[in-house]
Design a protein around this motif. Structure first.
Motif, PDB file in Angstrom:
ATOM      1  N   LEU A   1     115.190 127.259  63.360  1.00  0.00           N
ATOM      2  CA  LEU A   1     114.257 127.115  64.470  1.00  0.00           C
ATOM      3  C   LEU A   1     113.702 128.449  64.949  1.00  0.00           C
ATOM      4  O   LEU A   1     113.669 128.749  66.142  1.00  0.00           O
ATOM      5  N   GLY A   2     113.272 129.251  63.983  1.00  0.00           N
ATOM      6  CA  GLY A   2     112.526 130.461  64.291  1.00  0.00           C
ATOM      7  C   GLY A   2     113.287 131.757  64.201  1.00  0.00           C
ATOM      8  O   GLY A   2     112.680 132.824  64.050  1.00  0.00           O
ATOM      9  N   ARG A   3     114.593 131.742  64.292  1.00  0.00           N
ATOM     10  CA  ARG A   3     115.389 132.962  64.417  1.00  0.00           C
ATOM     11  C   ARG A   3     115.139 133.959  63.275  1.00  0.00           C
ATOM     12  O   ARG A   3     115.095 135.173  63.508  1.00  0.00           O
ATOM     13  N   THR A   4     114.993 133.488  62.059  1.00  0.00           N
ATOM     14  CA  THR A   4     114.910 134.392  60.903  1.00  0.00           C
ATOM     15  C   THR A   4     113.479 134.744  60.515  1.00  0.00           C
ATOM     16  O   THR A   4     113.258 135.369  59.476  1.00  0.00           O
ATOM     17  N   GLY A   5     112.507 134.351  61.338  1.00  0.00           N
ATOM     18  CA  GLY A   5     111.115 134.614  60.995  1.00  0.00           C
ATOM     19  C   GLY A   5     110.457 133.479  60.247  1.00  0.00           C
ATOM     20  O   GLY A   5     109.306 133.598  59.806  1.00  0.00           O
ATOM     21  N   SER A   6     111.152 132.391  60.096  1.00  0.00           N
ATOM     22  CA  SER A   6     110.616 131.163  59.514  1.00  0.00           C
ATOM     23  C   SER A   6     111.243 129.996  60.255  1.00  0.00           C
ATOM     24  O   SER A   6     112.194 130.178  61.020  1.00  0.00           O
TER      25      SER A   6
END
Length: 424
Positions: free
Chosen positions: A255-260
């Motif tokens: 849900l967004g944490r890794t840049g995707s």
């Protein structure tokens, strides 16, 4: 890194004059551990948070801190994101719980949007991350018996060493962390532990009884351990050849944490089941889910699995609002761009107090020179600088700020870390 003035309502006893319970407290509102009525299963930093907004929190004395933990990624969108708070308020005035004994008017829409966001076909709503993991274990075993033809009670699941999937007895039974595991047996059988980031070990462990390979695309609790490029794609290929499921625990990494949207997206990998939690509830309510292939999740039938609060209308409303934020791609882009700032800010600290670090998006595990102190001690020094982080395993600290943090705020936090390391 100037802190804004946060909303305050001292009239409700939120300030230092409030003292719930009879146990004596110090001037910061902290109860001495030996006198607290709380079970001592946590060792929090000595700060009592009373208010928060965005990337900032404020304690009972009015001191402000930049939050670089973000509730272990449960607060990916910051504290009290206005879109999420509004969704919760709106739903609170209408309907909060029916149980799954009845339909509610929010759940189907939430499930459809979440499935579309993650590129999956079906959603099993739950509450906590550990509940999602337990649900996936049940689904994988039932699929192994009903579809793969594994003899009853013989199904095995391959997991990675140094994993963190939750705190229930089933889950800690296949943990290699003695602190999490010791004293809680006997444990459920059926799990095979192999080294993380070792495709040959997975290949050797899978056999005709294997229901699934369960692992984290990035091991968060272990210190943000990032596998080699190609590892996740290799796991996908091994499980495909072996005729077993690939289950990705994205409760922290998703849900967004890794840049995707998902960490597995960075290798263009589609697992059979993906486990979500933490950020899915926007830091407002616990929301988790197993999302995956229709033919896998359809092994469940009425009465085989359930949850009184799983998929409740309030959770579905907040979860839908979270999905809405991610549908724009804004937060994924912010995590990728600020992740470069984080990486570039940590690099000059190597050899100046930092032994090594690992990043994936806006997420870092930082190994501090043990001569400068434990991770806990570094966290306490950063607390004095107005920055909140949390240690894990020895002298490692984790950095996982809200995706709403600004570049200036991130630079300010990195400057505080450098100051702590060079003055220690």
């Amino acid at each position: 890194m100037t802190a804004p003035t946060l909303p305050s309502d001292r009239s409700e006893g939120s300030g230092p004059s409030r003292r719930d319970g009879a146990a004596p407290r110090d001037s910061a509102g902290l109860i001495r551990a030996e006198e607290s009525v709380l079970a001592p299963n946590y060792h929090p930093l000595p700060v009592v948070v009373a208010r928060a907004e965005g990337a900032w929190v404020e304690d009972v004395e009015g001191r402000r801190y930049l939050d670089l933990l973000a509730g272990y990624s449960a607060l990916n969108f910051g504290h009290r994101h206005p879109v999420l708070v509004e969704a919760a308020h709106r739903q609170l005035d209408r309907l909060t719980l029916t149980s799954r004994a009845f339909h509610n008017d929010r759940l189907a829409g939430f499930a459809e949007r979440l499935a579309a966001l993650t590129g999956q076909e079906m959603v099993l709503p739950m509450n906590t991350g550990a509940e999602a993991v337990e649900s996936a274990v049940k689904v994988a075993r039932k699929w192994a018996y009903d579809v793969k033809g594994v003899p009853e009670d013989r199904a095995t699941i391959v997991v990675a060493a140094d994993n963190f999937h939750g705190r229930t007895t089933t889950i800690v039974g296949f943990s290699t962390d003695d602190t999490a595991r010791a004293g809680f047996g006997p444990f459920a059988p059926g799990f095979r532990v192999v080294p993380y980031n070792d495709l040959a070990a997975i290949e050797a462990a899978v056999d005709a009884t294997t229901a699934a390979v369960l692992l984290e695309p990035v091991q968060g609790e272990a210190g943000v351990i990032v596998p080699d490029d190609g590892y996740l794609a290799g796991v996908r290929e091994i499980t495909r050849r072996a005729g077993c499921l690939f289950v990705a625990d994205e409760i922290q990494s998703g849900l967004g944490r890794t840049g995707s949207t998902l960490a597995v997206d960075l290798e263009d990998v589609t697992p059979d089941l993906v486990l979500l939690g933490k950020a899915l509830g926007g830091g407002i309510v616990p929301v988790s889910a197993v999302v995956g292939r229709r033919d896998v999740l359809q092994v469940l039938g009425p009465g085989t699995h359930g949850s009184t609060f799983g998929g409740n209308p309030l959770a579905a409303a907040v979860g839908s609002a979270v999905v809405g934020l991610l549908e724009t791609g804004e937060y994924q882009r912010r995590a990728a761009e600020l992740g470069i700032v984080l990486r570039d800010g940590l690099a000059p600290l190597v050899g100046r107090g930092v032994v090594a670090f690992r990043t994936r998006g806006l997420w870092a595990g930082v190994d501090v020179d043990p001569a400068l102190g434990t991770g806990r001690e570094i966290g306490e020094r950063l607390l004095a600088e107005g920055v909140l982080v949390k240690d894990t395993h020895g002298s490692t600290i984790r950095i996982a700020p809200p995706l709403t943090i600004t570049e200036d705020q991130l630079h300010g936090a990195l400057t505080a870390l450098a100051r702590v390391l060079t003055s220690g």
